[in-house]
Design a protein around this motif. Structure first.
Motif, mmCIF file in Angstrom:
data_model
loop_
_atom_site.group_PDB
_atom_site.id
_atom_site.type_symbol
_atom_site.label_atom_id
_atom_site.label_comp_id
_atom_site.label_asym_id
_atom_site.label_seq_id
_atom_site.Cartn_x
_atom_site.Cartn_y
_atom_site.Cartn_z
ATOM 1 N N GLY A 147 5.082 -0.771 5.623
ATOM 2 C CA GLY A 147 5.500 0.392 6.405
ATOM 3 C C GLY A 147 5.067 0.360 7.854
ATOM 4 O O GLY A 147 5.094 1.385 8.531
ATOM 5 N N GLU A 166 -1.249 11.846 2.874
ATOM 6 C CA GLU A 166 -0.418 11.340 3.951
ATOM 7 C C GLU A 166 -1.122 11.402 5.299
ATOM 8 O O GLU A 166 -0.723 10.727 6.243
ATOM 9 C CB GLU A 166 0.883 12.149 4.037
ATOM 10 N N ARG A 192 2.304 8.602 9.045
ATOM 11 C CA ARG A 192 2.177 9.311 7.776
ATOM 12 C C ARG A 192 1.910 8.261 6.706
ATOM 13 O O ARG A 192 2.712 7.342 6.526
ATOM 14 C CB ARG A 192 3.460 10.091 7.447
ATOM 15 N N ASP A 193 0.814 8.419 6.026
ATOM 16 C CA ASP A 193 0.409 7.407 5.045
ATOM 17 C C ASP A 193 1.193 7.601 3.759
ATOM 18 O O ASP A 193 0.663 8.037 2.749
ATOM 19 C CB ASP A 193 -1.102 7.508 4.807
ATOM 20 N N GLU A 194 2.473 7.264 3.825
ATOM 21 C CA GLU A 194 3.376 7.401 2.689
ATOM 22 C C GLU A 194 2.819 6.666 1.478
ATOM 23 O O GLU A 194 2.340 5.541 1.595
ATOM 24 C CB GLU A 194 4.742 6.793 3.030
ATOM 25 N N PRO A 209 5.975 3.454 1.112
ATOM 26 C CA PRO A 209 6.883 3.118 2.201
ATOM 27 C C PRO A 209 7.944 2.161 1.670
ATOM 28 O O PRO A 209 7.665 1.356 0.777
ATOM 29 C CB PRO A 209 5.988 2.430 3.232
ATOM 30 N N ARG A 249 5.471 3.984 7.536
ATOM 31 C CA ARG A 249 4.270 4.807 7.726
ATOM 32 C C ARG A 249 4.087 5.117 9.207
ATOM 33 O O ARG A 249 3.810 6.237 9.584
ATOM 34 C CB ARG A 249 3.050 4.081 7.155
#
Length: 575
Positions: free
Chosen positions: A38, A92, A140-142, A145, A153
RNA sequence: CGGGGUGUAGCGCAGUCUGGUAGCGCAUCUGGUUUGGGACCAGAGGGUCGGGGGUUCGAAUCCCUCCACCCCGACCA
């Protein structure tokens, strides 16, 4: 730009870990390279496209009177604690500490920062309304990803935040942003649709998402063209199917249904259509205990709708098998509404059924001929289900054939929100009105996924040879492909001259001066999707012509050499 | 976070089961022949086989462990 001086890192083969076409083509065209899950490098070809999108977004935001600012990526925890989201925001939010062990995070969005900033800078109603935007990197720490920059991310977002004296002003800016977004996506040459969207946990009055329509999209959209209605399926209102409830004709009967637990099994066993059955789903209640959600057997629960019901816990929590056993006395496959001891909420369509089938709250047993009001209490009726294709549009008068919903898929590239005072209240962002009284400023927020637009444009515009950029997004507008640049002085001087002339006219032109075979040059130009191509070789020069081809057309045409500049400028202005 | 899968040269892969010191295609470099849709010939460079530990005379291959990445699901604005 000359290819001899340009990183044209094209790949012949598709990297194995790219699933969707946009990801594959972005890798093959040398637009991006993965750094981590990501997280991507943008190579020259990709960055040129990204900048095109940014420029259009910027021009239209400026045109709408928004002011550009730039806020930091790294944000102090204090701001997030003030709004309460330091605790609320889940995994996230990438948190970190500095050398003094102070808490920070990478900004996934900037409500806190902008509200804090503006609460100090804006004091008077005379400064309102005001709309601030930035084009900036978000993190955003998906959890998962995927699809390259589509769900990354780290990504580029245009986010805007407006401040107002009252909600009427907010509504006006919201409408202006709606129009601005429509202009942006139109200029980008995208096939898009504005859809009504859920306001989610943020709340507020209104929200629209802008979706690029593509089969690979992660969102389902319900559309009715007759009423110009489009709504995210998460939100789309589901009307009752099948008209008013008929009167009861059957008596309540208990039937053995050994080992038949799913709707499919039960309806096949009883030789009935699933639409004559109901399913009873148990979830946690808002005040503890359990609540029953009842849907027609062939319908699906919409969890987002369900958790809006005051009796249902938000977020929705499914009852465990143990909880069900304890409350009802059977396993999940045999729950029913007769003599059920928990509150019952029925979907509109389920509430309209008569003589239906449901579980008997006893393993392996169902009831047939069940009727609301006679065999159990009248349920609390609520819109609980997701719409399906063929459902009647909620806006429809019910008389037309073409008022049915269809379901299409979309990629969310924009989202506009009327936030209200959630952040301004938490962070005490007030200004003085004309009576000198402090007013908490209502806010709007408006996002565009800039890097996601690049990928979604490819999803919509590609063929077997590569990308078909809309002219507004292309990394170059024109590619000059010489045949024999390193052998023929005539070819070289003609190409060089056209190259210089087009540049002087402000055209972004790529001159392929590599000593490669024509096939390679054609393949690369097609792959990276340059819309206009001129091929110059000795053969055509001897006829006084050069060859022009539009990327989207199959056929090329010969153009007199002395008229090529005007021809090209005309073509490019037209598009 | 649960389930599944994969890590061998820049990319795509074989080799792993059955241990013997790494190979193919593309790409890259050199020379030559080519030149209107991803050429051909000859030669060359490039890999601590994801990391660590173990078994063994010997490990890409067997065992343990960690990591990364991908897919499905759950979750989430």
């Amino acid at each position: 730009m000359r290819t001899s001086n340009f990183l044209l890192s094209t790949l012949k083969e598709t990297p194995a870990d790219a699933e969707v076409i946009s990801h594959q083509l972005m890798l093959r065209a040398g637009m991006i390279r993965k750094v981590a899950a990501g997280i991507y490098n943008w190579l020259p070809v990709g960055l040129r496209v990204l900048r095109k999108v940014e420029t259009i977004v910027r021009e239209e935001m400026d045109r709408a009177g928004a002011q550009e600012v730039l806020m930091p990526t790294v944000q102090p925890a204090e701001l997030w604690q003030e709004s309460g989201r330091w605790e609320q925001y889940g995994g996230e939010l990438l948190r970190m500490q500095d050398r003094h062990n102070r808490d920070f995070c990478l900004g996934p969005t900037h409500e806190e920062v902008i509200t804090s900033l503006i609460s100090n800078e804006i004091r008077s109603y005379k400064q309102l309304p005001a709309n601030f935007y930035q084009i900036q990197t978000k993190f955003r720490d998906e959890r998962r990803p995927r699809f390259g920059v589509m769900r990354a991310r780290e990504f580029i977002m245009k986010d805007a935040y407006s401040f107002h004296l009252d909600s009427e002003s907010l509504g006006q800016t919201y409408d202006l942003m709606f129009d601005t977004y429509s202009r942006i996506f139109t200029r980008l040459g995208l096939h898009f649709r504005a859809v009504e969207a859920d306001t989610g946990s943020i709340g507020g009055n209104a929200s629209h998402e802008f979706h690029v329509l593509a089969d690979s999209g992660e969102d389902a959209i319900a559309v009715c063209d007759k009423y110009d209605y489009a709504s995210n399926v998460e939100l789309a209102e589901a009307l009752a199917v099948g008209g008013p409830r008929p009167s009861a004709t059957q008596s309540l009967t208990k039937v053995d249904t050994p080992d038949q637990t799913t709707i499919e099994q039960v309806s096949r066993f009883l030789k009935l259509d699933a639409s004559n059955t109901v399913k009873t789903l148990l979830v946690h209640g808002a005040e503890g205990g359990l609540v029953a959600l009842v849907l027609r057997g062939d319908h699906e629960l919409n969890e987002i709708k369900a958790q809006k019901h005051p009796l249902v816990a938000d977020p929705l929590v499914w009852a465990t098998d143990d909880e069900i056993k304890h409350a009802v006395g059977c396993a999940p496959g045999s729950i029913g509404v007769v003599e059920l001891s928990v509150p019952v909420i029925a979907d509109r369509s389920a509430a309209n059924l008569a003589d239906f089938v449901c579980g008997a709250n006893e393993d392996g047993v169902h009831y047939t001929g069940v009727n609301w009001g006679r065999d159990c209490a009248e349920p609390d009726v609520f819109d609980l289900r997701s719409v399906v294709a063929g459902d009647q549009c909620a806006r429809a008068d019910g008389n037309g054939e073409d008022d049915q919903l269809s379901i299409t898929r979309g990629i969310e590239v924009g989202h506009i929100f009327q936030l209200g005072t959630k952040y301004s209240e938490a962070m005490n962002a007030t200004c003085l009105d004309n009576n000198g009284k402090a007013v908490v400023m209502p806010m709007g927020c408006y996002g565009i996924g800039v890097s996601r637009i690049v990928a979604s444009a490819i999803e919509q515009n590609h063929d077997s040879r590569g990308i078909l950029w809309p002219d507004s997004m292309a990394p170059f507008q024109l590619v000059i492909t010489p045949i024999g640049y390193h052998k023929s002085e005539a070819v070289k001087s003609t190409c060089d001259s056209l190259y210089t002339t087009m540049q002087e006219h402000g055209i972004e032109v790529l001159l392929d001066d590599r000593n490669e075979r024509p096939g390679i040059m054609f393949a690369d130009a097609d792959l990276i999707g340059v819309p206009h191509r001129v091929v110059i070789g000795d053969k055509s020069l001897s006829n006084g012509t050069v060859e022009y081809k539009y990327r989207r057309n199959d056929a090329a045409e010969d153009v007199p050499q002395n008229g090529i500049v005007e021809f090209l400028l005309d073509r490019m202005l037209k598009n």
